[in-house]
Design a protein around this motif. Structure first.
Motif, PDB file in Angstrom:
ATOM      1  N   GLN A  21       0.884  -1.277   0.133  1.00 28.40           N
ATOM      2  CA  GLN A  21      -0.039  -0.104  -0.169  1.00 28.40           C
ATOM      3  C   GLN A  21       0.687   1.243   0.417  1.00 28.40           C
ATOM      4  N   MET A  22       2.193   1.532   1.050  1.00 27.75           N
ATOM      5  CA  MET A  22       2.604   2.436   0.867  1.00 27.75           C
ATOM      6  C   MET A  22       3.551   2.724  -0.867  1.00 27.75           C
ATOM      7  N   ALA A  23       4.300   1.444  -1.207  1.00 28.16           N
ATOM      8  CA  ALA A  23       4.825   1.745  -2.731  1.00 28.16           C
ATOM      9  C   ALA A  23       3.704   2.227  -3.845  1.00 28.16           C
ATOM     10  N   PHE A  24       2.405   1.927  -3.022  1.00 21.72           N
ATOM     11  CA  PHE A  24       1.441   2.248  -4.233  1.00 21.72           C
ATOM     12  C   PHE A  24       1.066   3.944  -4.405  1.00 21.72           C
ATOM     13  N   PHE A  25       0.999   3.985  -2.828  1.00 25.45           N
ATOM     14  CA  PHE A  25       0.506   6.130  -3.112  1.00 25.45           C
ATOM     15  C   PHE A  25       2.442   6.603  -3.226  1.00 25.45           C
ATOM     16  N   ASP A  26       2.998   5.613  -3.267  1.00 25.78           N
ATOM     17  CA  ASP A  26       4.809   6.334  -3.109  1.00 25.78           C
ATOM     18  C   ASP A  26       4.887   6.209  -4.751  1.00 25.78           C
TER      19      ASP A  26
END
Length: 119
Positions: A21-26
């Motif tokens: 999820q963090m990678a998606f937002f990044d």
């Protein structure tokens, strides 16, 4: 520090985003601040259905994290159309700050980075 009346009526649920999820937002193309790994539900206390927190806004799409006790996901939404002043040109603290179709009451909590993005 004062506590706003509206803050007392917000759901206390929290979620911690996983690495995917963090990678998606990044990976989103936006100038907004980076997403925090832990977010709080922004819906009215006692709301129906899943919890929700705004993760990121890109143009007119808002990416909301929605979660239950067993799962979480990221979903695209547009702004809730509710407003206290008709025909406003930009989003401000008089507009609902939640997603279109959210459960419960409208929220007029202003997000400072959204206001600066709209300017």
């Amino acid at each position: 520090m004062s506590i706003e009346r509206e803050d007392l009526m917000i759901c206390p649920a929290r979620v911690t985003l996983d690495a995917a999820q963090m990678a998606f937002f990044d990976g989103l193309p936006t100038k907004a601040p980076s997403v925090q790994a832990e977010l709080g539900c922004e819906l009215e206390q006692g709301h129906e259905g899943s919890h929700a927190a705004l993760g990121q806004q890109v143009d007119t799409t808002m990416w909301w994290i929605q979660w239950t006790l067993s799962a979480s996901e990221i979903n695209p939404y547009t702004w809730c159309p509710a407003t206290h002043l008709p025909d406003t040109e930009r989003r401000d603290d008089k507009d609902c700050a939640l997603f279109n179709g959210h459960p419960g009451s409208h929220s007029s909590a202003k997000r400072s980075w959204q206001a600066s993005e709209a300017a």
